[in-house]
Design a protein around this motif. Structure first.
Motif, short mmCIF file in Angstrom:
data_model
loop_
_atom_site.label_atom_id
_atom_site.label_comp_id
_atom_site.label_asym_id
_atom_site.label_seq_id
_atom_site.Cartn_x
_atom_site.Cartn_y
_atom_site.Cartn_z
N SER A 107 -65.54 22.26 -8.57
CA SER A 107 -65.10 23.00 -7.90
C SER A 107 -65.63 23.17 -6.23
O SER A 107 -65.06 23.08 -4.93
CB SER A 107 -64.81 23.96 -8.28
OG SER A 107 -63.75 24.55 -9.12
N ALA A 108 -66.82 23.79 -6.31
CA ALA A 108 -67.52 23.69 -5.07
C ALA A 108 -68.16 22.40 -4.75
O ALA A 108 -68.42 22.62 -2.89
CB ALA A 108 -69.15 24.63 -6.22
N ASP A 109 -67.65 21.01 -5.00
CA ASP A 109 -67.73 20.01 -4.59
C ASP A 109 -66.29 19.15 -4.68
O ASP A 109 -66.50 17.85 -3.48
CB ASP A 109 -68.45 19.28 -5.63
CG ASP A 109 -70.33 19.86 -6.26
OD1 ASP A 109 -70.75 19.91 -5.09
OD2 ASP A 109 -70.13 19.77 -7.19
N ILE A 140 -69.86 6.30 -11.23
CA ILE A 140 -70.69 6.60 -12.45
C ILE A 140 -72.05 7.33 -11.68
O ILE A 140 -72.58 7.59 -12.56
CB ILE A 140 -71.22 5.59 -13.33
CG1 ILE A 140 -72.03 3.76 -12.57
CG2 ILE A 140 -70.11 5.21 -14.23
CD1 ILE A 140 -72.38 3.36 -13.84
N ALA A 141 -72.03 7.08 -10.34
CA ALA A 141 -73.02 7.67 -9.94
C ALA A 141 -72.43 9.25 -9.52
O ALA A 141 -71.66 9.83 -9.63
CB ALA A 141 -73.39 6.84 -7.79
N ARG A 142 -73.96 10.10 -9.49
CA ARG A 142 -74.04 11.01 -9.37
C ARG A 142 -75.05 11.70 -8.01
O ARG A 142 -76.24 11.49 -7.75
CB ARG A 142 -73.97 11.73 -10.95
CG ARG A 142 -73.93 11.71 -11.64
CD ARG A 142 -73.06 12.83 -12.13
NE ARG A 142 -71.48 12.55 -12.85
CZ ARG A 142 -71.23 11.35 -13.36
NH1 ARG A 142 -70.85 10.90 -12.09
NH2 ARG A 142 -70.00 11.38 -14.36
N PRO A 143 -74.13 11.89 -6.86
CA PRO A 143 -74.83 11.96 -5.43
C PRO A 143 -75.78 13.18 -5.92
O PRO A 143 -75.02 14.43 -5.83
CB PRO A 143 -73.68 12.49 -4.62
CG PRO A 143 -71.91 11.41 -5.12
CD PRO A 143 -72.55 11.84 -6.93
N SER A 200 -71.94 22.08 -8.64
CA SER A 200 -71.35 22.39 -9.73
C SER A 200 -72.55 22.00 -11.45
O SER A 200 -72.53 21.42 -11.22
CB SER A 200 -69.89 21.39 -10.24
OG SER A 200 -69.36 21.86 -8.60
N LYS A 201 -72.09 22.93 -12.05
CA LYS A 201 -72.85 23.20 -13.29
C LYS A 201 -71.98 22.24 -14.30
O LYS A 201 -73.37 21.58 -15.01
CB LYS A 201 -72.19 24.42 -14.11
CG LYS A 201 -71.14 24.78 -14.96
CD LYS A 201 -71.40 25.80 -16.00
CE LYS A 201 -70.00 26.12 -16.44
NZ LYS A 201 -69.14 24.57 -16.87
#
Ligand code: FMN
Length: 355
Positions: free
Chosen positions: A104-106, A248-251, A256-257
């Motif tokens: 949510s925060a993202d 599949i990338a994670r900026p 968020s957790k």
């Protein structure tokens, strides 16, 4: 019609994300959302692509309606077109739960569904039950996880559903079926596209109408991959490309957790990278191949940026999770204002102006 989403959102988001999605589909099947966005669209939004006419360029992306159950509801929400699927020949359960996460925060989502769907028999029945007068929609086809010949699964999907949808999408970019994205490599894609187009040629030769076929690609591609895909798109007879699927990338920006969950990331963090790829594909295809821009659209400004980067049409999914169905009307209103403010008399005049 009043938009009930702001009232319902805290309740919906208190549910497990997959349960919330299933409840949404049930509500839509019952017609509970009514005619939120179906007021007639401004004429500046009307457009054409791959031989089809659209009242507006904003579509519902694949994955929301995996089993083709809420196509009519999507049009009532105001979408100019809807894409159902991904459907695989045989029904399949997909990956174990949990497999859908709200960041949510993202303003983002991670999913690793793995093509859970009820299969072609059910999907075909749903399409046959649609009213004769209805909006534009596409069927997004895929391959079963345990298939020995994945290319044959795409051909089966197209042959079985031929004539029942306005266009097809060949989805080779889900990160959640192991090995699927290898179909984007040059030799594999040439063979896949060759067989899929052969199936269409046979249908047309037998008297069926020509149905456009698009290929949906990942955002995680290297320049050389884009070059290869562009060459195939230009030489093969494919009608368009959808750019892009989840990443599949994670900026580094994610807070968020659940950011470390495996799967495909979509929503706001995908907007910039998928638009970069869209622009690269537009340039590599010299603007000659119609493109559908998808990834992170949550506003009229986002939709307009995709169009200016080279998209003839756009799609969205994740932003609906946060903003509800009323977002479609807001995006169309804002896009209309932006096109007019910049002096464009139609969407097509704005396509690729930033590329
Ligand atoms: C929960 C979920 C399920 C999805 N399932 C599919 C799918 O079955 N087939 C497909 O081609 N894309 C699927 N997608 C990808 C979307 O169609 C879209 O390409 C991607 O989410 C980027 O758009 P967005 O940022 O507006 O969500 C899925 C996305 C989400 C969030």
């Amino acid at each position: 019609m009043i938009d009930l989403f702001p009232i319902a959102k805290p309740l919906v988001h208190a549910l497990d994300p997959e349960a919330a999605h299933n409840a949404t589909i049930k509500a839509l099947k019952l017609g509970l959302t009514g005619q939120i966005g179906r007021a007639s669209d401004d004429k500046v939004l009307a457009t054409t692509a791959f031989g089809l006419s659209f009242p507006n360029p904003v579509g519902l992306a694949a994955g929301f309606d995996k089993n083709a159950e809420v196509i009519t509801a999507a049009h009532k929400m105001g979408f100019g077109f809807a894409e159902a699927g991904t459907v695989t020949p045989k029904p399949q359960d997909g990956n174990p739960r949990p497999r859908l996460f709200r960041l949510s925060a993202d303003r983002a989502v991670i999913n690793r569904f793995g093509f859970n769907n009820r299969g072609l028999d059910y999907f075909e029945d749903r399409l046959k039950a649609l009213p004769a007068t209805r909006g534009v929609f596409g069927a997004n086809v895929g391959a079963n996880k345990d298939s020995d010949d994945r290319t044959a699964d795409y051909v089966t999907g197209i042959e079985r559903l031929y004539g029942l949808s306005d266009y097809f999408t060949v989805n080779i970019s889900s990160p959640n079926t192991p090995g699927l994205r290898a179909l984007q490599s040059k030799a594999a894609l040439e063979e896949l596209v060759g067989r899929v187009l052969e199936a269409r040629t046979a249908k047309v030769a037998a008297g069926a109408r020509y149905i456009p076929i698009l290929v949906k690609i990942a955002p995680d591609l290297l320049d050389a991959d884009i070059r290869d895909i562009a060459d195939i798109a230009l030489s093969s007879g494919i009608d368009g490309l959808i750019v892009s699927n989840t990443t599949i990338a994670r900026p580094d920006s994610l807070v968020s957790k659940d950011k470390g969950e495996a799967g495909g990331l979509s929503g706001a963090p995908l907007m910039a990278p998928s638009t970069e790829i869209l622009k690269a594909v537009y340039n590599a295809t010299e603007g000659k191949v119609p493109l559908v821009g998808v990834g992170g659209i949550a506003s009229g400004a986002d939709a307009y940026a995709k169009i200016r980067a080279g998209a003839s049409l756009v799609q969205l999914y994740s932003a609906l999770v946060y903003d509800g169905p009323g977002l479609v009307t807001k995006i169309k209103r804002d896009l209309t204002a932006r096109l007019k403010a910049d002096g464009f008399s139609s969407v097509s005049d704005a396509v690729g102006t930033d590329a």
